[in-house]
Design a protein around this motif. Structure first.
Motif: not given
Length: 252
Positions: A205-208, A224-242
């Protein structure tokens, strides 16, 4: 390559910059297709925001139609990708639409509500940014859910079902979840199997989700992806996949 695979899905998508270029400079056929794809990508976030602000489904529908017509008529030709994200440009365009809407309404009714005052102020734009981010986050999550469901359909791995089951039954322990999932898929399932499938489902799911964010940007860097995920409050959730994602090749 299976249809639910992010590479297969992403290979069929053009980057936003390419879409914008075709919408502005391509053949009539290319321009029409590019504008339609761009509108579809952002229409959910735009409509949810309009509905939240005006509170009237009919008015929101009319505003959404007005916005869509302007979009498809090429009113966004002034966008310059070198000056920022298209999402930010789009937010400003929707904000301007709301300012015009409330100004026209005030002329007719001479009614100045707190909502109208907020929308036309600088503080209103800041609030709009937050609301639009929430809507865009919902859209990205919905796309990731759709991709996970397609992956399940193509592979037979019950990733979508186990994720939905966990969300619907957060208080259940693994043995109870395994029993319910077993009933749904018609196969025996141990608690250990359940935990393993749930772990893999979360990773997929986090890959997608990360891939959807990458598609929404212009061949982004990891930062840039980290910044966008941070803005969306999804960075911690997606960190392993990122951390496993590769950024040495463009997504288009």
């Amino acid at each position: 390559m299976e249809a639910g695979d992010p590479k297969a899905k992403l290979s069929d998508l053009l980057t936003q910059t390419t879409l914008l270029y075709q919408a502005q400079n391509g053949t009539p056929e290319q321009a029409d297709k590019a504008k339609q794809l761009l509108m579809l990508r952002y229409s959910g976030a735009v409509h949810r925001y309009l509905l939240k602000v005006v509170g009237d489904p009919d008015v929101a529908r009319d505003l959404n139609q007005e916005f869509s017509v302007k979009f498809l008529e090429g009113k966004f030709r002034q966008f310059d990708p070198s000056r920022g994200r298209f999402r930010d440009y789009l937010k400003r365009a929707v904000h301007n639409l709301m300012v015009d809407h409330f100004r026209k309404k005030k002329v007719v009714s001479q009614l100045d509500t707190a909502m109208e005052a907020a929308i036309v102020s600088d503080d209103g734009l800041a609030d709009f940014d937050e609301q639009f981010l929430r809507s865009w986050r919902q859209d990205l999550m919905a796309r990731a859910w759709d991709a996970l469901r397609a992956h399940e359909s193509n592979t037979g791995q019950p990733f979508w079902q186990v994720m939905k089951l966990r969300l619907a039954r957060p208080a259940l322990r693994s043995p109870e979840l395994a029993q319910e999932l077993s009933q749904r898929i018609g196969k025996p399932m141990s608690a250990g199997n359940l935990r393993q499938i749930l772990h893999r489902a979360r990773d997929k799911f986090t890959e997608f989700l990360v891939d959807e964010v990458r598609v929404s940007l212009q061949n982004p860097s990891r930062d840039e992806v980290e910044e966008e995920l941070g803005d969306l409050k999804l960075l911690e959730f997606c960190k392993p996949t990122l951390g496993r994602a590769k950024f040495d090749q463009p997504m288009n």
